[in-house]
Design a protein around this motif. Structure first.
Motif, PDB file in Angstrom:
ATOM      1  N   GLY A   1      30.538  53.372  39.239  1.00 48.58           N
ATOM      2  CA  GLY A   1      31.094  53.097  37.910  1.00 48.58           C
ATOM      3  C   GLY A   1      30.157  53.629  36.834  1.00 48.58           C
ATOM      4  O   GLY A   1      28.992  53.241  36.770  1.00 48.58           O
TER       5      GLY A   1
ATOM      6  N   GLY B   1      30.910  44.891  32.267  1.00 47.41           N
ATOM      7  CA  GLY B   1      30.906  45.743  33.454  1.00 47.41           C
ATOM      8  C   GLY B   1      32.232  45.802  34.177  1.00 47.41           C
ATOM      9  O   GLY B   1      32.312  46.301  35.303  1.00 47.41           O
TER      10      GLY B   1
ATOM     11  N   PHE C   1      38.185  52.335  33.310  1.00 50.90           N
ATOM     12  CA  PHE C   1      36.761  52.591  33.456  1.00 50.90           C
ATOM     13  C   PHE C   1      36.618  53.983  34.043  1.00 50.90           C
ATOM     14  O   PHE C   1      37.607  54.670  34.263  1.00 50.90           O
ATOM     15  CB  PHE C   1      36.098  51.519  34.343  1.00 50.90           C
TER      16      PHE C   1
ATOM     17  N   ALA D   1      31.947  55.991  45.382  1.00 52.71           N
ATOM     18  CA  ALA D   1      32.229  56.102  43.954  1.00 52.71           C
ATOM     19  C   ALA D   1      31.291  55.164  43.209  1.00 52.71           C
ATOM     20  O   ALA D   1      30.901  54.117  43.722  1.00 52.71           O
ATOM     21  CB  ALA D   1      33.670  55.730  43.657  1.00 52.71           C
TER      22      ALA D   1
ATOM     23  N   THR E   1      27.579  45.586  41.640  1.00 51.97           N
ATOM     24  CA  THR E   1      27.734  46.778  42.470  1.00 51.97           C
ATOM     25  C   THR E   1      27.917  47.998  41.581  1.00 51.97           C
ATOM     26  O   THR E   1      28.881  48.074  40.832  1.00 51.97           O
ATOM     27  CB  THR E   1      28.941  46.633  43.403  1.00 51.97           C
ATOM     28  N   VAL E   2      26.966  48.915  41.671  1.00 56.68           N
ATOM     29  CA  VAL E   2      27.105  50.100  40.824  1.00 56.68           C
ATOM     30  C   VAL E   2      27.737  51.261  41.582  1.00 56.68           C
ATOM     31  O   VAL E   2      28.410  52.099  40.994  1.00 56.68           O
ATOM     32  CB  VAL E   2      25.767  50.564  40.213  1.00 56.68           C
TER      33      VAL E   2
ATOM     34  N   ARG F   1      42.538  49.721  36.443  1.00 56.93           N
ATOM     35  CA  ARG F   1      42.812  48.540  37.261  1.00 56.93           C
ATOM     36  C   ARG F   1      43.096  47.363  36.340  1.00 56.93           C
ATOM     37  O   ARG F   1      42.317  47.099  35.409  1.00 56.93           O
ATOM     38  CB  ARG F   1      41.616  48.185  38.155  1.00 56.93           C
TER      39      ARG F   1
END
Ligand code: ATP
Ligand code: MG
Length: 414
Positions: free
Chosen positions: A307, A119, A124, A305, A280-281, A112
């Protein structure tokens, strides 16, 4: 020379980072296996349409973040910004509609074009799960339970909370949309330029804005839950009951709308305060319209999903890697016997470091540097007498071990 720099927002992963990365993938894959998920790897690039049609042309991803290029053959190709569209495309092109329910687990790089920060990278990695073909709320509960289970097994769950919302079915969404547009239109001047644009094209997305001015305007906006029709309310209640029954704590968050167009009913995020703005993980939701929108048969789906980089930052230190043995030849004449012994030990399953040169002292230093657990020293006498000097590098204890007994004596170091 700029071409020798990594591209902004990309990173080389090596050694310890890579181990953490692999650990996260391995744990997730193993837990997903217990829930019946099979692995899928879709291509890293797809025709651009796969993403524009599914993510909606007002989403951040499509308007700003995609890496899109035209091939020599004149086709428009995009590096995948997320995993769901590719899985849905694979479901359709594979003609899998008769085989539902289907459960897919994936992992891999996503791309992206956004502003790199802690983070947030341009390349990624995600792990993700998709459950396709189940319309009922049991699916939502199970998919969220899988996510919670993985976070728990990774021992990162302590700082993480589950935020939950419902976007309702199409009827509820349209009803809410009207009310929201009216409310936001009355506060148009307070909104950021971006939110004003969203107000025209995709008003729900305004709720997703992180802009402080927008947040103030949104604060007292009508809540989605008030406009859910009966079927949607029941659905949402059943999801909550299912989670409660499984002891999965959640917080209702009425402004959680998710950035993508294709969601309906359940939307959820696992968030933490430990990562600053990139809190937000893991995020996901139900996408009952997606597969049909893409040209496939009407098929419900739900997934999430996470990360890997963000999870990795939350992970505590991994157990150290297995310590090797060090084989150390004393002189040039012992180099070859040392190579042969090393080969034999590696075939037997040991991890072995063979310093590549230098005198005994230098090689001992190297053995310490790789945290060898024991040294196997080969000098002229050892070779002649068919023995090896085995030195425990922690205790300093040393003994002469006949080659015939070596494997047995090394057992404690395996
Ligand atoms: P954010 O609000 O942080 O931009 P998002 O809503 O765009 O996240 P999703 O598309 O839901 O994120 O992706 C799921 C997860 O993938 C995120 O929760 C996050 O952990 C991770 N992720 C998304 N974009 C990035 C990125 N650029 N760099 C690192 N991780 C990312
Ligand atoms: Mg984003």
């Amino acid at each position: 020379m700029s071409s020798l720099q990594p591209v902004r927002g990309t990173h080389d992963l090596m050694f310890d980072d890579m181990r953490r990365h692999r650990h996260i993938e391995a744990v997730a894959l193993e837990i997903a296996g217990r829930y019946g998920y099979g692995e899928i790897a879709t291509p890293v690039f797809e025709f651009t349409e796969v993403f524009t049609r599914t993510l909606g042309d007002t989403s951040d991803i499509v308007t700003k973040e995609m890496y899109t290029f035209t091939t020599k053959g004149g086709e428009s190709i995009t590096l995948r910004p997320e995993g769901t569209a590719g899985v849905a495309r694979a479901f359709i092109t594979g003609g899998l509609a008769q085989q539902t329910p289907l459960k897919f687990f994936y992992r891999g790089p996503m791309f992206r074009h956004e502003r790199p920060q802690k983070g947030r990278q341009r390349q990624f990695h995600q792990i993700g799960a998709e459950l396709i073909g189940v319309a009922g709320p049991q699916a939502d509960v199970e998919v969220i339970a899988l996510a919670a289970h993985i976070l728990k097994e990774l021992k990162v769950a302590g700082t993480i909370t589950l935020q939950l919302n419902s976007l309702g079915d199409v009827e509820s969404r349209l009803a809410y949309r009207d009310v929201l547009v009216k409310y936001l239109s009355e506060r148009r001047d307070q909104l950021s330029e971006e939110s004003r644009a969203r107000l025209e094209r995709n008003p729900l997305r305004v709720l997703d804005s992180k802009d402080p001015g927008d947040q103030a305007a949104i604060k007292d906006a009508p809540r989605f839950t008030q406009y859910l029709n009966e079927a949607s309310t029941t659905f949402f209640r059943e999801v909550q009951d299912g989670l409660t029954a499984l002891d999965i704590a959640f917080t209702l968050n009425p402004s959680l709308v998710r950035g993508l167009d294709y969601y309906s009913h359940t939307a959820f995020e696992f968030t933490t305060d430990a990562l600053g703005a990139q809190g937000t993980v893991l995020a996901g939701g139900r996408y009952d319209g997606l597969i049909k929108d893409m040209g496939g048969p009407q098929t419900p789906g739900i997934g999430w999903a996470a990360g890997i980089e963000r999870l990795s930052m939350l992970l505590s230190d991994l157990a150290p890697a297995k310590r090797p043995l060090a084989v150390i030849p004393v002189g040039a004449a012992e180099e070859r016997p040392a190579e042969l012994l090393t080969a034999e030990l590696r075939r037997a399953g040991f991890s072995v470091d063979l310093g590549y040169g230098g005198n005994m002292g230098k090689r001992m230093k190297r053995a310490n540097k790789v945290s060898a657990i024991a040294a196997l020293i080969l000098g002229e006498d050892e070779v002649k007498n068919g023995v090896v000097t085995l030195r425990n590098l922690d205790s300093g204890e040393q003994s002469s071990v006949p080659r015939t007994e070596l494997m047995a004596q090394l057992k404690p170091f395996a």
